[in-house]
Write an enzyme that holds these catalytic residues in place. Structure first.
Site, PDB file in Angstrom:
ATOM      1  CB  CYS A  59     -10.787   4.294  -3.737  1.00 31.35           C
ATOM      2  SG  CYS A  59      -9.416   4.694  -4.728  1.00 31.35           S
ATOM      3  CD  GLU A  92      -7.027   7.111  -2.203  1.00 27.58           C
ATOM      4  OE1 GLU A  92      -7.904   6.308  -1.792  1.00 27.58           O
ATOM      5  OE2 GLU A  92      -6.826   7.344  -3.401  1.00 27.58           O
ATOM      6  CE  LYS A 109       5.180  -1.372  -8.286  1.00 28.31           C
ATOM      7  NZ  LYS A 109       4.167  -2.002  -9.150  1.00 28.31           N
ATOM      8  CD  GLU A 141     -12.004  -0.623  -2.787  1.00 33.73           C
ATOM      9  OE1 GLU A 141     -10.947  -1.160  -2.409  1.00 33.73           O
ATOM     10  OE2 GLU A 141     -12.106   0.587  -3.033  1.00 33.73           O
TER      11      GLU A 141
HETATM   12  P1  ADP Z   1      -4.745  -3.336  -6.730  1.00 31.26           P
HETATM   13  O1  ADP Z   1      -5.647  -4.337  -6.132  1.00 31.26           O
HETATM   14  O2  ADP Z   1      -5.369  -2.028  -7.079  1.00 31.26           O
HETATM   15  O3  ADP Z   1      -3.845  -3.857  -7.803  1.00 31.26           O
HETATM   16  P2  ADP Z   1      -2.496  -3.297  -4.967  1.00 31.26           P
HETATM   17  O4  ADP Z   1      -2.469  -2.735  -3.598  1.00 31.26           O
HETATM   18  O5  ADP Z   1      -2.212  -4.726  -5.157  1.00 31.26           O
HETATM   19  O6  ADP Z   1      -3.899  -2.872  -5.510  1.00 31.26           O
HETATM   20  O7  ADP Z   1      -1.513  -2.479  -5.922  1.00 31.26           O
HETATM   21  C1  ADP Z   1      -1.264  -1.099  -5.822  1.00 31.26           C
HETATM   22  C2  ADP Z   1       0.203  -0.854  -6.098  1.00 31.26           C
HETATM   23  O8  ADP Z   1       0.969  -1.473  -5.062  1.00 31.26           O
HETATM   24  C3  ADP Z   1       0.705  -1.465  -7.408  1.00 31.26           C
HETATM   25  O9  ADP Z   1       1.651  -0.592  -7.992  1.00 31.26           O
HETATM   26  C4  ADP Z   1       1.369  -2.740  -6.929  1.00 31.26           C
HETATM   27  O10 ADP Z   1       2.371  -3.229  -7.798  1.00 31.26           O
HETATM   28  C5  ADP Z   1       1.981  -2.291  -5.629  1.00 31.26           C
HETATM   29  N1  ADP Z   1       2.312  -3.382  -4.691  1.00 31.26           N
HETATM   30  C6  ADP Z   1       1.733  -4.598  -4.592  1.00 31.26           C
HETATM   31  N2  ADP Z   1       2.319  -5.332  -3.623  1.00 31.26           N
HETATM   32  C7  ADP Z   1       3.300  -4.560  -3.077  1.00 31.26           C
HETATM   33  C8  ADP Z   1       4.262  -4.743  -2.036  1.00 31.26           C
HETATM   34  N3  ADP Z   1       4.345  -5.877  -1.355  1.00 31.26           N
HETATM   35  N4  ADP Z   1       5.089  -3.717  -1.749  1.00 31.26           N
HETATM   36  C9  ADP Z   1       5.022  -2.556  -2.429  1.00 31.26           C
HETATM   37  N5  ADP Z   1       4.144  -2.330  -3.433  1.00 31.26           N
HETATM   38  C10 ADP Z   1       3.288  -3.307  -3.765  1.00 31.26           C
END
Ligand code: ADP
Length: 497
Positions: free
Chosen positions: A298, A263, A189, A399
């Site tokens: 990160c 991570e 994804k 962060e």
């Molecule tokens: P960032 O702040 O770097 O965008 P996120 O943790 O929000 O960090 O996003 C990292 C990845 O996790 C992205 O691919 C995002 O779409 C996905 N993501 C966000 N929310 C969820 C969720 N509830 N379940 C699974 N994946 C998610």
């Protein structure tokens, strides 16, 4: 076999070509709903394409395709799987310039200093893991002379990989290369901000791999990431992203009793002792803070503890060096520093800068804003070096994921080690000194997954990477990581009595 796709060096054309598509079962297909979402060039605020809007139905199709392909893939000899994965690396190398241009367009990372570097190292992960197929070994166990007892390594089945936007192709490679070599089917994804570069990379790899073994979906976290984590056929989740989302992913995985590798974030300390080589430390601060990536890393060295005897000199030298960096259009060869990835991230970074000033810090803004023609809507943020803040400041505890670092004065070694460890994170740390005893002592006492002395290198295949504390769970990038995270051990006893 080399890629049969022709490189497309115009990233706008490529973004259009990839618009509205997932890669499922080896083919580019639209979302089941037909829906899409806009992908924006953050340097100009212009829509460059529409990504397929992934939802549960798309996740299901991708997981089923992976499961079907994995039946044959797990029976392919391990070294042959490795050979194909290494072949992916070679195919990606042929497309590295177009991949670099595409990632610069969608993420705002400067082509020369960042995007090309990422595209160049991409193949390294595939080459490294491609060579490890023969290492998927088991053991014989001295259990009973009349019972031949052994373990074998089997794939976990279907791996769901969820990746962020900051180094999307590299972080994807560190997940999918070992997962594939170990005999798993994979569904990735991508991050909503950077869907096209990873889709293109997977389309290139699909020329080499059996159809369906590697699938890629674009979409938002709750609609597309969450159904991937909860899909009953997914046996393992590997995730890179924020701490909050990591916890959500982890909770779902716990309910399903499937393993996760996480991570997550960091707030990496850099300790500059009074005897450090100042030029080396300043160069290390620039590399470590990832100013060329707008600090969106990160491992960003976002807490720089400098001994009071050289503090002012250090700040002056650091500011002079960052001032000399050129901010501008990410696709321009002259540009060192591009833009922040999205309006939300832009607002967040600006709010931290305002907060630092409210807390009484001095914000030293560096580098000139770019010539604005064509870039008026660009998400440019001048790098900021804060002085006068303490380790208790929100800017030193949270962060930021932007070009903002705090330089904090210290006098006492014991005190600075305590401050460096006084954080919820534990991803990376560095110490800069000419004294061997201090260096050795610090490497043992700094609470982080990756500690370096007098340098600030980035993640590399074959170096274990991952954090302690809130920075994550499990390590990546090594043979051990492939064995631990993408296989399970089966015990077999053959009774010979
Ligand atoms: P960032 O702040 O770097 O965008 P996120 O943790 O929000 O960090 O996003 C990292 C990845 O996790 C992205 O691919 C995002 O779409 C996905 N993501 C966000 N929310 C969820 C969720 N509830 N379940 C699974 N994946 C998610």
């Amino acid at each position: 076999m080399s890629s049969t796709l022709t490189p497309v060096l115009d990233p706008y054309a490529l973004a259009k070509e990839l618009s509205g598509k997932h890669l499922i079962g080896g083919k580019l297909v639209p979302a089941a709903s037909g829906k899409t979402f806009d992908v924006v060039n953050p340097a100009k605020g212009e829509v460059v394409g529409q990504a397929a809007y992934g939802e549960a139905a798309d996740v299901d199709a991708a997981v089923r395709a992976a499961a079907e392909a994995q039946k044959a893939w797990k029976m392919v000899p391990a070294r042959e799987r490795g050979r194909l994965v290494a072949e992916c690396g070679r195919a990606l190398t042929e497309h590295k310039e177009e991949l670099a241009r595409l990632i610069a367009l969608e993420t705002g990372k400067a082509l020369r200093t960042e995007s090309r570097v990422e595209a160049n190292v991409l193949s390294d992960a595939f080459t490294f893991f491609g060579g490890l197929g023969g290492e998927l070994k088991g053991e014989t166990v001295p259990f009973n002379p009349k019972m031949l007892t052994m373990t074998v390594r089997e794939p976990v089945g279907i791996v769901g990989a969820i990746i962020p936007w900051n180094v999307p192709m590299m972080l994807m490679a560190l997940k999918i290369a070992p997962a594939l070599v170990a005999g798993n089917g994979v569904v990735v994804k991508s991050a909503e901000e950077a869907p096209f570069c990873v889709l293109r990379a997977c389309q290139i790899m699909a020329q080499v791999l059996p159809p369906g073994i590697l699938n890629i979906l674009s979409g938002y976290g709750p609609e597309c990431g969450a159904p991937l984590v909860s899909h009953p056929k997914v046996g393992k989740i590997t995730f890179t992203g924020s701490v909050e989302t990591g916890k959500i992913v982890s909770r779902t995985a716990a309910d399903r009793l499937i393993p996760v590798t996480l991570e997550l974030g960091g707030k990496s300390p850099m300790i500059v002792m009074g005897d450090a080589d100042l030029d080396q430390a300043v160069a290390g601060a620039i590399a470590g803070m990832r100013f060329t990536r707008q600090g969106q890393s990160c491992t960003a060295a976002s807490r720089i503890f400098v001994h009071s005897s050289i503090h002012d000199q250090f700040v002056q030298a650091l500011k002079a060096k960052v001032d000399a960096m050129v901010m501008g259009d990410p696709l321009d060869e002259k540009t060192d520093i591009g833009t922040i990835v999205s309006p939300d991230q832009f607002k967040k970074v600006k709010a931290y800068i305002d907060h630092g000033v409210t807390e009484g810090g001095t914000a030293h803004s560096c580098s000139a804003m770019p010539e604005l023609e064509g870039l008026t809507k660009g998400l440019f943020v001048q790098p900021v070096i804060f002085t006068g803040l303490t380790n208790a400041s929100r800017l030193a505890r949270e962060e930021i994921f932007g070009p903002v670092t705090c330089v904090i004065k210290f006098d006492d070694y014991e005190d600075v080690i305590a401050q460096a460890n006084d954080t919820e994170f534990g991803l990376a740390a560095t110490i800069w000194t000419r004294d061997l005893r201090t260096a050795l002592d610090a490497t043992q006492r700094l609470e982080a997954g990756f500690v370096q002395v007098n340098q600030n290198l980035v993640v590399q295949p074959n170096l274990s990477y991952g954090g302690v504390k809130s920075s994550g769970l499990g390590k990546e990038a090594t043979l051990e990581a492939m064995l631990e995270h993408f296989t399970h051990k089966k015990t077999i006893i053959i009774n010979m009595a």
